[in-house]
Motif scaffolding. Structure first.
Motif, mmCIF file in Angstrom:
data_model
loop_
_atom_site.group_PDB
_atom_site.id
_atom_site.type_symbol
_atom_site.label_atom_id
_atom_site.label_comp_id
_atom_site.label_asym_id
_atom_site.label_seq_id
_atom_site.Cartn_x
_atom_site.Cartn_y
_atom_site.Cartn_z
ATOM 1 N N ARG A 144 0.780 -1.368 -0.019
ATOM 2 C CA ARG A 144 -0.140 0.090 0.022
ATOM 3 C C ARG A 144 0.737 1.313 -0.020
ATOM 4 N N GLY A 145 2.085 1.255 0.475
ATOM 5 C CA GLY A 145 3.101 2.279 0.407
ATOM 6 C C GLY A 145 3.556 2.732 -0.667
ATOM 7 N N LYS A 146 3.361 1.728 -1.628
ATOM 8 C CA LYS A 146 3.806 2.219 -2.866
ATOM 9 C C LYS A 146 2.979 3.073 -3.589
ATOM 10 N N LYS A 147 3.399 4.240 -3.695
ATOM 11 C CA LYS A 147 2.552 5.319 -4.263
ATOM 12 C C LYS A 147 2.969 5.823 -5.763
ATOM 13 N N TYR A 148 2.122 5.698 -6.601
ATOM 14 C CA TYR A 148 2.362 5.912 -7.977
ATOM 15 C C TYR A 148 0.972 6.328 -8.639
ATOM 16 N N VAL B 6 9.395 -14.291 -14.900
ATOM 17 C CA VAL B 6 10.575 -13.336 -15.116
ATOM 18 C C VAL B 6 10.770 -12.540 -13.851
ATOM 19 N N ASN B 7 11.679 -12.776 -12.980
ATOM 20 C CA ASN B 7 11.653 -11.840 -11.678
ATOM 21 C C ASN B 7 12.607 -10.878 -11.810
ATOM 22 N N ILE B 8 12.086 -9.822 -12.193
ATOM 23 C CA ILE B 8 12.671 -8.548 -12.400
ATOM 24 C C ILE B 8 11.915 -7.485 -11.739
ATOM 25 N N SER B 9 12.505 -6.303 -11.450
ATOM 26 C CA SER B 9 11.776 -5.252 -10.649
ATOM 27 C C SER B 9 12.263 -3.877 -11.262
ATOM 28 N N SER B 10 11.404 -2.965 -11.869
ATOM 29 C CA SER B 10 11.709 -2.056 -12.593
ATOM 30 C C SER B 10 11.280 -0.946 -11.708
ATOM 31 N N ASN B 11 11.760 0.325 -11.968
ATOM 32 C CA ASN B 11 11.067 1.426 -11.146
ATOM 33 C C ASN B 11 10.555 2.502 -12.202
ATOM 34 N N LEU B 12 10.348 1.952 -13.431
ATOM 35 C CA LEU B 12 9.680 2.722 -14.466
ATOM 36 C C LEU B 12 8.990 1.654 -15.235
ATOM 37 N N ILE B 13 7.734 1.786 -15.430
ATOM 38 C CA ILE B 13 6.925 0.917 -16.234
ATOM 39 C C ILE B 13 6.050 1.596 -17.362
ATOM 40 N N VAL B 14 6.263 1.184 -18.540
ATOM 41 C CA VAL B 14 5.416 1.700 -19.734
ATOM 42 C C VAL B 14 4.872 0.575 -20.336
ATOM 43 N N ALA B 15 3.596 0.387 -19.822
ATOM 44 C CA ALA B 15 2.951 -0.805 -20.340
ATOM 45 C C ALA B 15 1.735 -0.691 -21.462
ATOM 46 N N GLY C 154 10.224 -1.985 0.040
ATOM 47 C CA GLY C 154 10.724 -0.903 0.247
ATOM 48 C C GLY C 154 11.079 -0.066 -0.871
ATOM 49 N N GLU C 155 10.715 -0.639 -2.243
ATOM 50 C CA GLU C 155 11.085 -0.139 -3.498
ATOM 51 C C GLU C 155 10.203 1.088 -3.687
ATOM 52 N N ASN C 156 10.343 2.160 -4.206
ATOM 53 C CA ASN C 156 9.411 3.272 -4.655
ATOM 54 C C ASN C 156 9.785 3.896 -5.765
ATOM 55 N N CYS C 157 8.929 4.830 -6.336
ATOM 56 C CA CYS C 157 9.177 5.390 -7.608
ATOM 57 C C CYS C 157 10.139 6.771 -7.219
ATOM 58 N N PRO C 158 11.135 7.310 -7.821
ATOM 59 C CA PRO C 158 12.090 8.440 -8.124
ATOM 60 C C PRO C 158 10.906 9.717 -8.000
ATOM 61 N N ARG C 159 9.877 9.745 -8.574
ATOM 62 C CA ARG C 159 8.737 10.651 -9.099
ATOM 63 C C ARG C 159 7.481 9.934 -9.148
ATOM 64 N N SER C 160 6.811 10.001 -7.785
ATOM 65 C CA SER C 160 5.294 9.190 -7.955
ATOM 66 C C SER C 160 4.450 9.458 -8.877
ATOM 67 N N GLY C 161 4.475 10.633 -9.771
ATOM 68 C CA GLY C 161 3.618 10.960 -10.842
ATOM 69 C C GLY C 161 4.204 10.655 -12.144
ATOM 70 N N GLU C 162 5.490 10.026 -12.211
ATOM 71 C CA GLU C 162 6.093 9.812 -13.459
ATOM 72 C C GLU C 162 6.798 8.725 -13.625
ATOM 73 N N GLU D 280 -11.045 6.379 -14.529
ATOM 74 C CA GLU D 280 -11.981 6.798 -13.595
ATOM 75 C C GLU D 280 -10.867 6.566 -12.313
ATOM 76 N N ASN D 281 -10.085 5.833 -12.088
ATOM 77 C CA ASN D 281 -9.490 5.573 -10.933
ATOM 78 C C ASN D 281 -7.960 5.620 -11.125
ATOM 79 N N PRO D 282 -7.252 6.714 -11.409
ATOM 80 C CA PRO D 282 -5.793 6.986 -11.692
ATOM 81 C C PRO D 282 -4.778 6.608 -10.642
ATOM 82 N N ASP D 283 -5.307 6.597 -9.355
ATOM 83 C CA ASP D 283 -4.461 6.235 -8.277
ATOM 84 C C ASP D 283 -4.505 4.780 -7.926
#
Length: 527
Positions: free
Chosen positions: A238-242, A333-342, A362-370, A405-408
């Motif tokens: 829940r703490g992963k904010k984006y 595929v066990n990877i973890s990105s900090n930017l996703i463009v799907a 504990g991994e989070n975005c450098p910029r939560s909106g981007e 309708e639910n961007p968050d």
């Protein structure tokens, strides 16, 4: 299945020794409930649902170990061969360490370690499992087709129906009426005829699907993750904010727009997902990054392993890199990105894609909106077709509407509302097809012939909308392709006139030449 709780303890010990143990209370709950259900002596079918990245593989390993220790067989089936390639080393390593060296083997198209599923633990594809379950071992099909033999159908039946069956990533079987109906037939046969246990696992298990399947099995045991079962894991997720940014692109400029987005973004590890291989290849070629990896289904096993090893090395080096992939990234595929463009896809697929984004605790975005983007091509979505790329258009549109309708929306946990909003139509299960599958096993005299007839009536596959064919590139590499691909790219003197002919020629053991070359970096490339 007798003591999965003890087996899970051994699995935890193995991961602790590898330095990758994480406390997962829900897995303990699952093992306890499975043990409770098994101790009752009744036949049961288990439906297990937990978030992406929770460690459901530990349950498959525990079941296999428990059955081995008690002298029984396990068949673990996956919808994608890439999943087997990812899990094989873990199964073999753990079970060998537990004293069962050589007990695990793989059987799938092109890999015949376990003919007729003879090993105590078999890792296989759903396609191969479906053939074995009706008595058509891959080793026998050509001879049965040529009427040279009846095939070892009794042995094939026994190898499947005397085993505990685990179906991992089961959500990938919900994409067509045929695959869902065959799954329903398997559940009916296992629970009401043969009395063996089937366990289905997924991170995305819409209630409509599980409810439809539960009608075909006795004593269903539903084990669904809830956040109160693991407050620590849930709070971290829940703490992963984006914010999920929905981006509309035009067909002619989509790839350039995606490249510009990537160049302006702040990231260390980027994941760009496409719905088609051709677009993934073209985008990959346009990237200037020295550290990039392309993943799709048309690579040789050797090159796929090489690419996954490259990913591991990039992860260790902490260098900036980009992964370009198709649907194969969704599982195994066990990877973890900090930017996703799907690219936009139905909810279940999108959730799986986001499971490869901010995957580590504990991994989070450098910029939560981007850092999270879902994109689609406007002309493709508005076209007068029933599909968007390879997906059902109505499911894609329903997913798009929900995200707008639910961007968050947090696609890491608590996705039930999204799933129920997207998958709210009637679930199609073909009762006639279920009866046909059951009738194959109704008598002994013509079982092989009936199974072969059913296979031919269903375009060479009991679960897919079309068969997979072995194709040979211009430089001699063999790959498995569908009929649409074969029809489009086959060499002129090798082309079947229709799918019916292609299936018959494949059953004779024929391979098809295609007008495509093979590139170790790009995979199969067609002009």
């Amino acid at each position: 299945m007798r003591c999965p709780v003890d087996a899970l303890g051994r699995v935890k010990q193995y991961f602790a020794e590898k330095g990758s143990l994480q406390d997962r209370p829900f897995l303990d709950h699952v093992a306890e409930r499975l043990q409770e259900a098994a101790s009752s002596g009744e036949v049961f079918t288990a439906f297990i649902s937990a978030p992406t990245g929770y460690g459901k593989t530990a349950i498959s390993l525990s079941i296999a170990l428990d059955e081995l220790q008690n002298g029984y067989k396990t068949v673990v089936a996956y919808p994608l061969r890439s999943l087997i390639e990812d899990q094989e080393s873990v199964f073999k390593s753990l079970l060998s360490q537990a004293g069962f060296s050589g007990a695990t083997a793989v059987r799938m198209m092109g890999v015949a370690e376990a003919p007729y599923f003879v090993h105590p633990v078999v890792l296989t594809t759903v396609d191969t499992l479906s053939l074995m379950s009706v008595g058509l071992a891959p080793e026998d099909i050509s001879r049965v087709y040529r009427e040279e033999a009846l095939g070892h159908y009794l042995f094939s039946w026994a190898s499947v129906w005397l085993s505990t069956i685990v179906l991992d990533e089961a959500h990938l079987l919900y994409d067509s009426e045929k695959s869902l109906s065959f799954l329903a037939a398997m559940l009916r046969l296992s629970s009401k005829v043969f009395g063996n246990t089937v366990v289905l696992m997924s991170a995305t298990l819409p209630k409509k699907f599980s409810s439809a399947l539960k009608n075909h099995c006795s004593n269903p045991v539903e084990l669904c993750f809830s956040e109160d079962m693991d407050p620590e894991f849930s709070a971290e997720r829940r703490g992963k904010k984006y914010k999920v940014n929905v981006v509309e692109l035009s067909k002619n400029s989509a790839l350039d727009s995606l490249k510009n987005l990537l160049e302006k973004a702040s990231f260390k590890r980027a994941l760009v997902v496409f719905n088609t291989r051709e677009e993934a290849q073209e985008f990959y070629k346009r990237l200037d990054s020295p550290n990039k990896v392309l993943l799709h289904s048309l690579f040789t096993a050797e090159d796929r392993r090489r690419k996954l090893e490259k990913l591991k090395q990039l992860e260790k080096s902490r260098e900036k890199y980009v992964v370009v992939a198709t649907q194969v990234i969704e599982a195994g595929v066990n990877i973890s990105s900090n930017l996703i463009v799907a690219e936009l896809a139905p909810a279940s697929s999108l959730i799986q894609r986001f499971g490869r984004f901010l995957r580590q605790p504990g991994e989070n975005c450098p910029r939560s909106g981007e850092c999270a983007y879902v994109w689609y091509v406007r002309e493709e979505l508005e076209a007068d077709k029933s599909s968007y790329k390879v997906y059902d258009k109505e499911l894609v549109k329903a997913t798009l509407e929900y995200l707008m309708e639910n961007p968050d929306t947090n696609l890491h946990i608590g996705c039930e509302d999204l799933l129920e909003n997207v998958y709210k139509g009637d679930i199609a299960v073909n009762t006639s097809y279920i009866n046909q599958v059951e009738n194959v096993l109704a008598g002994l005299s013509r079982s092989s012939a009936r199974a072969l007839e059913l296979l031919l009536e269903n375009s060479g596959s009991l679960v897919r909308e079309g068969s997979l064919f072995t194709a040979i590139t211009t430089d001699g590499k063999e790959v498995a392709v569908g009929y649409d691909f074969l029809r489009k790219h086959c060499a002129r003197d090798s082309c079947p006139r229709n799918e019916y002919e292609a299936v018959h020629r494949a059953l004779k053991g024929e391979k098809f030449r295609i007008q495509c070359r093979y590139d170790p970096e790009l995979g199969v490339v067609c002009q």
